[in-house]
Design a protein around this motif. Sequence first.
Motif, PDB file in Angstrom:
ATOM      1  N   SER A  46       4.125  -6.039   8.268  1.00 37.29           N
ATOM      2  CA  SER A  46       3.918  -4.588   8.262  1.00 37.29           C
ATOM      3  C   SER A  46       5.244  -3.860   8.431  1.00 37.29           C
ATOM      4  CB  SER A  46       2.942  -4.195   9.371  1.00 37.29           C
ATOM      5  OG  SER A  46       3.464  -4.577  10.637  1.00 37.29           O
ATOM      6  N   ASP A  47       5.213  -2.547   8.181  1.00 42.66           N
ATOM      7  CA  ASP A  47       6.416  -1.715   8.245  1.00 42.66           C
ATOM      8  C   ASP A  47       6.636  -1.232   9.669  1.00 42.66           C
ATOM      9  OD1 ASP A  47       8.528  -0.034   7.829  1.00 42.66           O
ATOM     10  OD2 ASP A  47       7.540   1.214   6.316  1.00 42.66           O
ATOM     11  N   VAL A  48       7.243  -2.073  10.483  1.00 42.18           N
ATOM     12  CA  VAL A  48       7.397  -1.790  11.909  1.00 42.18           C
ATOM     13  C   VAL A  48       8.262  -0.551  12.143  1.00 42.18           C
ATOM     14  CG1 VAL A  48       8.178  -2.722  14.123  1.00 42.18           C
ATOM     15  CG2 VAL A  48       7.131  -4.240  12.425  1.00 42.18           C
ATOM     16  N   LYS A  49       9.311  -0.392  11.343  1.00 37.65           N
ATOM     17  CA  LYS A  49      10.238   0.720  11.560  1.00 37.65           C
ATOM     18  C   LYS A  49       9.609   2.078  11.289  1.00 37.65           C
ATOM     19  CE  LYS A  49      14.673  -1.645  11.016  1.00 37.65           C
ATOM     20  NZ  LYS A  49      15.940  -1.707  10.250  1.00 37.65           N
ATOM     21  N   SER A  50       8.457   2.099  10.630  1.00 34.25           N
ATOM     22  CA  SER A  50       7.789   3.378  10.373  1.00 34.25           C
ATOM     23  C   SER A  50       7.043   3.892  11.603  1.00 34.25           C
ATOM     24  CB  SER A  50       6.802   3.233   9.211  1.00 34.25           C
ATOM     25  OG  SER A  50       5.692   2.421   9.592  1.00 34.25           O
ATOM     26  N   LEU A  51       6.886   3.045  12.614  1.00 34.84           N
ATOM     27  CA  LEU A  51       6.114   3.434  13.793  1.00 34.84           C
ATOM     28  C   LEU A  51       6.892   4.373  14.696  1.00 34.84           C
ATOM     29  CD1 LEU A  51       4.419   0.075  14.865  1.00 34.84           C
ATOM     30  CD2 LEU A  51       3.354   2.028  13.733  1.00 34.84           C
ATOM     31  N   THR A  52       6.163   5.313  15.280  1.00 32.30           N
ATOM     32  CA  THR A  52       6.691   6.196  16.303  1.00 32.30           C
ATOM     33  C   THR A  52       5.778   6.084  17.524  1.00 32.30           C
ATOM     34  OG1 THR A  52       5.411   8.030  15.360  1.00 32.30           O
ATOM     35  CG2 THR A  52       7.723   7.815  14.668  1.00 32.30           C
ATOM     36  N   PRO A  53       6.245   6.498  18.703  1.00 34.54           N
ATOM     37  CA  PRO A  53       5.401   6.394  19.901  1.00 34.54           C
ATOM     38  C   PRO A  53       4.042   7.060  19.694  1.00 34.54           C
ATOM     39  CG  PRO A  53       7.648   6.884  20.535  1.00 34.54           C
ATOM     40  CD  PRO A  53       7.609   6.958  19.038  1.00 34.54           C
ATOM     41  N   GLY A  54       2.985   6.345  20.122  1.00 34.11           N
ATOM     42  CA  GLY A  54       1.628   6.822  19.932  1.00 34.11           C
ATOM     43  C   GLY A  54       0.986   6.360  18.645  1.00 34.11           C
ATOM     44  N   ARG A  55       1.705   5.556  17.884  1.00 37.23           N
ATOM     45  CA  ARG A  55       1.169   5.047  16.618  1.00 37.23           C
ATOM     46  C   ARG A  55       1.109   3.523  16.661  1.00 37.23           C
ATOM     47  NH1 ARG A  55       1.707   8.784  12.484  1.00 37.23           N
ATOM     48  NH2 ARG A  55       0.309   7.357  11.353  1.00 37.23           N
ATOM     49  N   GLY A  56       0.316   2.958  15.764  1.00 32.01           N
ATOM     50  CA  GLY A  56       0.191   1.510  15.667  1.00 32.01           C
ATOM     51  C   GLY A  56      -0.176   1.107  14.261  1.00 32.01           C
ATOM     52  N   GLN A  57      -0.405  -0.193  14.060  1.00 29.59           N
ATOM     53  CA  GLN A  57      -0.757  -0.711  12.748  1.00 29.59           C
ATOM     54  C   GLN A  57      -1.315  -2.121  12.880  1.00 29.59           C
ATOM     55  OE1 GLN A  57       3.753  -2.213  11.560  1.00 29.59           O
ATOM     56  NE2 GLN A  57       3.108  -0.171  10.964  1.00 29.59           N
ATOM     57  N   ARG A  58      -2.088  -2.522  11.907  1.00 27.66           N
ATOM     58  CA  ARG A  58      -2.508  -3.913  11.777  1.00 27.66           C
ATOM     59  C   ARG A  58      -1.327  -4.689  11.203  1.00 27.66           C
ATOM     60  NH1 ARG A  58      -7.465  -5.573   7.732  1.00 27.66           N
ATOM     61  NH2 ARG A  58      -8.119  -7.535   8.730  1.00 27.66           N
ATOM     62  N   SER A  59      -1.133  -5.941  11.642  1.00 34.91           N
ATOM     63  CA  SER A  59       0.027  -6.681  11.170  1.00 34.91           C
ATOM     64  C   SER A  59      -0.252  -8.175  11.108  1.00 34.91           C
ATOM     65  CB  SER A  59       1.245  -6.417  12.071  1.00 34.91           C
ATOM     66  OG  SER A  59       2.429  -6.893  11.471  1.00 34.91           O
ATOM     67  N   LEU A  60       0.674  -8.879  10.443  1.00 36.20           N
ATOM     68  CA  LEU A  60       0.578 -10.324  10.251  1.00 36.20           C
ATOM     69  C   LEU A  60       1.933 -10.969  10.479  1.00 36.20           C
ATOM     70  CD1 LEU A  60      -1.227 -10.290   6.766  1.00 36.20           C
ATOM     71  CD2 LEU A  60      -2.343 -10.679   8.978  1.00 36.20           C
ATOM     72  N   LEU A  61       1.911 -12.202  10.941  1.00 35.33           N
ATOM     73  CA  LEU A  61       3.075 -13.081  10.884  1.00 35.33           C
ATOM     74  C   LEU A  61       2.718 -14.199   9.920  1.00 35.33           C
ATOM     75  CD1 LEU A  61       5.908 -13.908  11.866  1.00 35.33           C
ATOM     76  CD2 LEU A  61       4.808 -15.216  13.697  1.00 35.33           C
ATOM     77  N   LEU A  62       3.483 -14.312   8.841  1.00 41.46           N
ATOM     78  CA  LEU A  62       3.199 -15.282   7.797  1.00 41.46           C
ATOM     79  C   LEU A  62       4.134 -16.475   7.903  1.00 41.46           C
ATOM     80  CD1 LEU A  62       2.862 -12.833   4.755  1.00 41.46           C
ATOM     81  CD2 LEU A  62       1.078 -13.595   6.339  1.00 41.46           C
ATOM     82  N   SER A  63       3.774 -17.550   7.234  1.00 38.32           N
ATOM     83  CA  SER A  63       4.663 -18.689   7.087  1.00 38.32           C
ATOM     84  C   SER A  63       5.669 -18.400   5.986  1.00 38.32           C
ATOM     85  CB  SER A  63       3.867 -19.953   6.750  1.00 38.32           C
ATOM     86  OG  SER A  63       3.358 -19.868   5.421  1.00 38.32           O
ATOM     87  N   SER A  64       6.669 -19.257   5.847  1.00 36.20           N
ATOM     88  CA  SER A  64       7.649 -19.081   4.771  1.00 36.20           C
ATOM     89  C   SER A  64       6.996 -19.201   3.402  1.00 36.20           C
ATOM     90  CB  SER A  64       8.769 -20.109   4.917  1.00 36.20           C
ATOM     91  OG  SER A  64       8.240 -21.434   4.862  1.00 36.20           O
ATOM     92  N   LYS A  65       5.823 -19.828   3.344  1.00 35.64           N
ATOM     93  CA  LYS A  65       5.087 -19.960   2.081  1.00 35.64           C
ATOM     94  C   LYS A  65       4.119 -18.803   1.848  1.00 35.64           C
ATOM     95  CE  LYS A  65       5.398 -25.014   2.046  1.00 35.64           C
ATOM     96  NZ  LYS A  65       4.631 -26.290   2.007  1.00 35.64           N
ATOM     97  N   GLY A  66       4.169 -17.794   2.712  1.00 33.81           N
ATOM     98  CA  GLY A  66       3.370 -16.596   2.531  1.00 33.81           C
ATOM     99  C   GLY A  66       1.941 -16.701   3.003  1.00 33.81           C
ATOM    100  N   LYS A  67       1.619 -17.682   3.839  1.00 29.56           N
ATOM    101  CA  LYS A  67       0.255 -17.847   4.320  1.00 29.56           C
ATOM    102  C   LYS A  67       0.130 -17.350   5.763  1.00 29.56           C
ATOM    103  CE  LYS A  67      -0.888 -21.436   1.021  1.00 29.56           C
ATOM    104  NZ  LYS A  67      -1.528 -22.739   0.755  1.00 29.56           N
ATOM    105  N   VAL A  68      -1.097 -17.028   6.162  1.00 23.48           N
ATOM    106  CA  VAL A  68      -1.335 -16.322   7.424  1.00 23.48           C
ATOM    107  C   VAL A  68      -1.272 -17.285   8.608  1.00 23.48           C
ATOM    108  CG1 VAL A  68      -2.935 -14.893   8.734  1.00 23.48           C
ATOM    109  CG2 VAL A  68      -2.789 -14.631   6.243  1.00 23.48           C
ATOM    110  N   LEU A  69      -0.346 -17.008   9.518  1.00 24.92           N
ATOM    111  CA  LEU A  69      -0.280 -17.756  10.774  1.00 24.92           C
ATOM    112  C   LEU A  69      -0.946 -16.979  11.917  1.00 24.92           C
ATOM    113  CD1 LEU A  69       3.398 -19.077  10.662  1.00 24.92           C
ATOM    114  CD2 LEU A  69       1.303 -20.274   9.978  1.00 24.92           C
ATOM    115  N   PHE A  70      -0.688 -15.667  11.972  1.00 22.87           N
ATOM    116  CA  PHE A  70      -1.229 -14.836  13.044  1.00 22.87           C
ATOM    117  C   PHE A  70      -1.608 -13.464  12.483  1.00 22.87           C
ATOM    118  CE2 PHE A  70       1.751 -17.757  15.034  1.00 22.87           C
ATOM    119  CZ  PHE A  70       1.019 -18.257  16.103  1.00 22.87           C
ATOM    120  N   GLU A  71      -2.682 -12.904  13.024  1.00 23.45           N
ATOM    121  CA  GLU A  71      -3.082 -11.527  12.750  1.00 23.45           C
ATOM    122  C   GLU A  71      -3.263 -10.823  14.087  1.00 23.45           C
ATOM    123  OE1 GLU A  71      -6.718  -8.902  10.777  1.00 23.45           O
ATOM    124  OE2 GLU A  71      -6.934 -11.073  11.054  1.00 23.45           O
ATOM    125  N   PHE A  72      -2.846  -9.560  14.198  1.00 21.91           N
ATOM    126  CA  PHE A  72      -2.871  -8.859  15.476  1.00 21.91           C
ATOM    127  C   PHE A  72      -2.693  -7.370  15.234  1.00 21.91           C
ATOM    128  CE2 PHE A  72       1.109 -10.905  14.459  1.00 21.91           C
ATOM    129  CZ  PHE A  72       1.981  -9.833  14.350  1.00 21.91           C
TER     130      PHE A  72
END
Length: 341
Positions: A46-72
């Motif tokens: 996700s675009d972390v740098k777009s966040l400002t205080p009081g805001r949030g977003q759904r995000s993922l940490l992917l593997s180097s092969k582009g597959k889902v390791l974590f969602e949070f």
Amino acid sequence: MLTYGDVPGEYRAAQEGCVLFDETDRGRIEIRGEEAASFLHRLLASDVKSLTPGRGQRSLLLSSKGKVLFEFDLFCEEELLWLSAPPGRSVALLAALDMYLFAEKVKLADASSGHAPISLCGPDAAKIVRSATGVELPRENYSWVRSAFASRPLTVVRLPVAGSPGCRLDAGPDAAPELWNCLREAGAKPAGIVARDILRVEAGQALLGEDVDENVYPQEARLESAFSLTKGCFIGQEVVAKIDTYGGLNKRLVALRISHDDPVPRGTRLYRREDGESRDLGVITSWAYSFALDAGLALAYVKRRHQKPGTTFRFGDLEGEGEIVPIPVRPGAIPVTGEFE
């Protein structure tokens, strides 16, 4: 808890009033330091740098092969960024982030012991939160406000819950029982995992650990809302961008209306006759009884060119069949992204 003894009533409350889900077993990771945002921005989808205080977003940490390791869920405040992780995932997620931490001015900490969220969804959720806590829900999804409850800090986040508009409240573990009771007294009905799964399956919402694992690309699970293709590089970005540009997904998550009411186990294979032979074309990952369809409903990964609504499949060693239906199947559910192929 699987149920509070009245699954139809719990489901009906989610549609007509408000339900409570106990999520006090979620984890929390805090990221501090002057380079915290840039550190996460180069790792997460996700675009972390777009966040400002009081805001949030759904995000993922992917593997180097582009597959889902974590969602949070990721949130920003003045002094830190923090992640709310699904149950049992915070330790592994913290270790995965720490693996990429070298000389950056960043400190990572597991703050799960102070995280005890309660989630609500339903048309009366905002009214009940206001009645129980005096807090007005933020207007935008993943925005949050800070208040107080029982002399303790209270965080209130607007975000989807089980594929429905909802919110999450966290006053910490000591105040969680009192907060739960106040929300109940204000009119919210407690609901368990069974009702939650019905709601999310009807919405076509994949669940980490059930429908999503390290073998799945985010587009296969319809997780487009959790990554950005305009932010620049992140782990797995090249693969995700290539899929977006050229397509070619081998499978995609669909919903199947089941021809009987009996549960269909996770891992059940889906077969269809083609060119005179029976072909294995998919696998079921979640099942629930759908009150909206008055039928069994499953989420499944189905191979490309077999994903159109109306396509039917038989099960491996089980009786019955499944027919692809458009998602969401329930009015009021939050639509998932992505087209059928």
